[in-house]
Scaffold this motif. Structure first.
Motif, PDB file in Angstrom:
ATOM      1  N   GLY A 134       0.825  -1.198   0.000  1.00  0.00           N
ATOM      2  CA  GLY A 134       0.000   0.000   0.000  1.00  0.00           C
ATOM      3  C   GLY A 134       0.858   1.245   0.000  1.00  0.00           C
ATOM      4  O   GLY A 134       1.873   1.318   0.702  1.00  0.00           O
ATOM      5  N   GLU A 156      -3.174   5.504   4.723  1.00  0.00           N
ATOM      6  CA  GLU A 156      -4.338   4.777   5.208  1.00  0.00           C
ATOM      7  C   GLU A 156      -4.448   3.399   4.558  1.00  0.00           C
ATOM      8  O   GLU A 156      -5.222   2.554   4.994  1.00  0.00           O
ATOM      9  CB  GLU A 156      -5.627   5.582   4.975  1.00  0.00           C
ATOM     10  N   GLU A 157      -3.666   3.156   3.491  1.00  0.00           N
ATOM     11  CA  GLU A 157      -3.722   1.879   2.784  1.00  0.00           C
ATOM     12  C   GLU A 157      -2.585   0.939   3.182  1.00  0.00           C
ATOM     13  O   GLU A 157      -2.548  -0.207   2.751  1.00  0.00           O
ATOM     14  CB  GLU A 157      -3.658   2.123   1.273  1.00  0.00           C
ATOM     15  N   ARG A 158      -1.648   1.406   3.989  1.00  0.00           N
ATOM     16  CA  ARG A 158      -0.487   0.582   4.310  1.00  0.00           C
ATOM     17  C   ARG A 158      -0.869  -0.555   5.242  1.00  0.00           C
ATOM     18  O   ARG A 158      -1.621  -0.380   6.192  1.00  0.00           O
ATOM     19  CB  ARG A 158       0.622   1.424   4.952  1.00  0.00           C
TER      20      ARG A 158
END
Length: 495
Positions: free
Chosen positions: A433, A437-439
């Motif tokens: 990610g 917020e996507e990691r």
């Protein structure tokens, strides 16, 4: 004035100036500055009576937690935060490693911790002792020991001194627009050093610390509701929470949500459209980007401009806080010219005294300041450079230490747990990610025996038993082999 550690001097002044003002609030309960001082004094007395030099803090989110933080500072006893959300195995390691003989806690978490026998009680606070743990030598300079992820599979205890903390708190109070009567959210977990920044800054300014429940802390809509209900003016939150708040910010306004400061640290700020829109709806609120490590707490700060349209997509981490310097150094520890990329070294009062019981690791990371050899500097492992405008630019990590959802993680610690399983031949953990917020964490495992479909679930169960939730990968992928670079190292980029 009663003699207190320097980071509490401003708090004591507020107790004298406004003893009846609200100091801490939680779920309808409010205690005054005088009551806070009286209750924290009783904590200090109990801890001294027990002869504690390092005391664990094992408390649920509550007014008691704030009282204990202040009380242990008054007792000249180093606090060792023991997060109630951590696995028992990790907590027991921390207690053994730090020599925690005494724990201040709530009854239920203490029962789960095991090994500690209650010897005193004051209200809901229980004072428990493990007689098998020897009393540790007192370190007068030590304010707290916070554990962070370890690259060898062993969490590291980071020591921070009163002088380090006092410098940060005094600077934060001067830099902030909040003051007497303003309300700050106590958002950070007890295991995060940010709790000292939230609590001591607010109390030293004459403001109110507003505690929240774990549900409110994790749910952005509930957090917005709390900010409105409690009229919160300042929050210290990881960037991923800012992104979550921005998703639910359509109805916020200065009339209902009187935020003036949102301060963030731990991850690269990405000023996307939703975040810009949120701050446009709150024109009196400023976004402050801070940078540092657990070893140095906050080292730099940058307040983004009032004009949201001028924000950069990846804002600067700003300039050093007072009595702190940032050096950009090459591999040999020599400062490089402005504009060139190098490792960020922190020097000055922000640098703590080193790791607990790890002299070799301390010597590797806490090195002589190249400009002032008689003083220590901390090698952060972060890359950066000085921009033409004199501000610092953060450019990521040098090694496998990463930040996910605001938590600093050594991938090696997770890999150590995986590789200790007899069914695993090799394991590596990577971060997937791109946006904050996507990691997420992903594990790649080479099994010793092919066709073991139950292995991923078993490994995840083991990880949940031994590591905090934020260090458990979202999934485990079984692979026949790990990709290697030409030099024979694992090719993490290929993963």
């Amino acid at each position: 004035m009663t003699n207190v550690v320097p980071e509490l001097e401003a708090v004591l002044e507020q107790v004298a100036l406004r003893p009846d003002d609200a100091a801490v609030a939680f779920q309808g309960e409010v205690i005054s500055y005088q009551e806070l001082w009286d209750r924290s004094g009783r904590v200090a007395d109990h801890v001294r009576e027990l002869g504690a030099t390092r005391a664990g803090v094992h408390l649920e989110r509550s007014i008691d937690l704030v009282v204990a933080v202040v009380g242990l500072l008054r007792a000249d006893c180093a606090a060792v935060p023991l997060d109630v959300g951590y696995p028992v195995e990790r907590l027991r390691f921390m207690c053994a490693d730090a020599g925690v003989r005494t724990v201040v806690g709530h009854a239920d978490p203490l029962a789960r911790l095991g090994g500690y026998i209650a010897v005193q009680q004051g209200g809901a606070l229980v004072y428990a002792v493990d007689e098998s743990v020897p009393v540790q030598p007192a370190e007068a300079e030590l304010a707290y020991v916070v554990y962070t992820s370890g690259s060898t599979g062993r969490p590291k205890g980071v020591r921070y001194a009163h002088r380090n903390l006092a410098n940060l708190i005094a600077w934060q109070s001067e830099a902030s627009s909040c003051g007497v009567g303003d309300r700050t959210l106590q958002f950070a977990p007890s295991s995060f050093d940010i709790i000292y920044q939230e609590v001591l800054t607010t109390l030293g300014e004459g403001g109110t610390v507003v505690c929240c429940t774990e549900d409110e802390r994790l749910d952005p809509q509930e957090l917005w509701d709390l900010i409105e209900r409690e009229q919160v003016n300042r929050i210290f939150v990881p960037f991923v929470m800012i992104q979550s708040l921005a998703l639910f910010a359509d109805d916020v306004s200065p009339a209902t949500h009187p935020l003036r400061e949102i301060l963030t640290a731990g991850e690269q700020v990405q000023a996307g459209e939703r975040i810009r829109a949120m701050f446009t709806r709150l024109p009196a609120c400023r976004l402050v980007n801070q940078w540092g490590t657990t070893e140095t707490h906050v080292s730099t700060s940058y307040e983004l401009p009032a004009d949201v349209s001028t924000w950069e997509d990846l804002p600067s981490i700003g300039m050093p806080i007072r009595d702190t310097r940032i050096l950009v150094c090459d591999e040999d520890g020599r400062p490089v010219p402005d504009g060139e990329v190098g490792e960020l070294w922190v020097a000055g009062t922000a640098v703590g005294p080193g790791y607990l019981g790890l002299p070799e690791r301390t010597a590797q990371s806490y090195v002589p300041d190249p400009q002032r050899p008689d003083e220590p500097a901390y090698r952060t492992g972060d890359l950066g450079r000085v921009r033409p405008d004199g501000l610092l630019e953060f450019l990521g990590r040098q090694d496998t230490q990463v930040k996910v959802r605001g938590f600093r993680i050594e991938l090696g610690e997770i890999e150590t747990v995986l590789n200790s399983d007899p069914a695993v031949a090799q394991a590596v953990v990577s971060v997937a990610g791109s946006a904050a917020e996507e990691r997420y964490l992903r594990a790649h495992v080479v099994p010793k025996a092919a066709g073991d479909d139950k292995l991923p679930a078993a490994l995840l169960a083991t990880l949940r038993e031994r590591l905090p939730a934020y260090m458990v990968p979202t999934g485990i992928e079984l692979v026949p082999a790990l990709p290697l670079t030409a030099s024979g190292k694992i090719d993490r980029l290929a993963l």
